[in-house]
Design a protein around this motif. Structure first.
Motif, PDB file in Angstrom:
ATOM      1  N   ASN A  71       6.248  -3.681  -9.369  1.00 44.57           N
ATOM      2  CA  ASN A  71       5.015  -2.868  -8.889  1.00 44.57           C
ATOM      3  C   ASN A  71       3.898  -3.117  -9.158  1.00 44.57           C
ATOM      4  N   LEU A  72       3.572  -3.681 -10.299  1.00 48.88           N
ATOM      5  CA  LEU A  72       2.193  -3.482 -10.775  1.00 48.88           C
ATOM      6  C   LEU A  72       1.586  -4.362 -11.857  1.00 48.88           C
ATOM      7  N   TYR A  85      -3.113 -15.465  -6.165  1.00 49.74           N
ATOM      8  CA  TYR A  85      -2.677 -13.762  -5.550  1.00 49.74           C
ATOM      9  C   TYR A  85      -1.621 -13.523  -4.048  1.00 49.74           C
ATOM     10  N   ASN A  89      -0.923  -7.286  -2.913  1.00 49.70           N
ATOM     11  CA  ASN A  89      -1.686  -6.403  -3.198  1.00 49.70           C
ATOM     12  C   ASN A  89      -2.367  -6.254  -3.341  1.00 49.70           C
ATOM     13  N   MET A  90      -3.765  -6.404  -3.405  1.00 48.40           N
ATOM     14  CA  MET A  90      -4.399  -5.942  -5.098  1.00 48.40           C
ATOM     15  C   MET A  90      -4.484  -5.462  -5.744  1.00 48.40           C
ATOM     16  N   GLU A  91      -4.448  -4.474  -4.825  1.00 50.75           N
ATOM     17  CA  GLU A  91      -4.161  -2.570  -5.627  1.00 50.75           C
ATOM     18  C   GLU A  91      -2.922  -3.035  -6.461  1.00 50.75           C
ATOM     19  N   GLU A  92      -1.710  -3.965  -6.763  1.00 49.34           N
ATOM     20  CA  GLU A  92      -0.956  -3.747  -7.503  1.00 49.34           C
ATOM     21  C   GLU A  92      -1.489  -4.489  -8.617  1.00 49.34           C
ATOM     22  N   CYS A  93      -2.836  -4.961  -8.794  1.00 51.92           N
ATOM     23  CA  CYS A  93      -2.852  -5.549  -9.788  1.00 51.92           C
ATOM     24  C   CYS A  93      -4.137  -5.164 -10.483  1.00 51.92           C
ATOM     25  N   PHE A  94      -3.647  -4.793 -11.702  1.00 53.86           N
ATOM     26  CA  PHE A  94      -4.412  -4.210 -13.314  1.00 53.86           C
ATOM     27  C   PHE A  94      -5.578  -5.080 -14.289  1.00 53.86           C
ATOM     28  N   TYR A 112      -4.691   5.358 -14.829  1.00 57.45           N
ATOM     29  CA  TYR A 112      -4.224   4.382 -13.455  1.00 57.45           C
ATOM     30  C   TYR A 112      -2.449   5.099 -12.592  1.00 57.45           C
ATOM     31  N   ASN A 116      -1.739   7.002  -9.316  1.00 57.45           N
ATOM     32  CA  ASN A 116      -0.844   6.250  -8.384  1.00 57.45           C
ATOM     33  C   ASN A 116       0.711   6.802  -8.618  1.00 57.45           C
TER      34      ASN A 116
END
Length: 116
Positions: A71-72, A85, A89-94, A112, A116
């Protein structure tokens, strides 16, 4: 909700080898990704969060990791520009700073995850 996190380490050979390596010259020191994983697991356990943390061994194959339920993705800034990528989804990349990865600092990651 985040259930599985993958750390994308520097690699010593392969397509990202020009960026740096995950290990040390001292064979008795743990790899940077291992220290980061242990620190993250400890911090999440102290906050009663049940999250699985894995270290990527596929040299940055984010699509495969996504199919495995990640998920992350924790990606060091030094190799972020080399990643594929597509389908992620770029929101899953930290993106980890150089210092966070080198020193195993997980404070910003934990904040973070809590958000979330």
């Amino acid at each position: 909700m985040i259930k599985k996190i993958a750390i994308i380490p520097y690699v010593t050979n392969g397509r990202n080898s020009q960026v740096g390596c995950d290990g040390h010259f001292n064979i008795f020191k743990k790899k940077r990704s291992t220290v980061l994983k242990e620190n993250l697991q400890s911090a999440l356990a102290s906050k009663n969060q049940e999250v699985e943390v894995v270290i990527d061994v596929n040299h940055g194959d984010l699509q495969f990791l996504k199919r495995e339920g990640v998920n992350l993705f924790l990606i060091p800034e030094d190799i972020a520009s080399y990643m594929d990528y597509s389908g992620i989804n770029m929101e899953e990349c930290f993106q980890l700073t150089h210092d966070e990865y080198e020193n195993g600092n997980v404070d910003r990651i934990v904040k973070y995850i809590e958000k979330n």
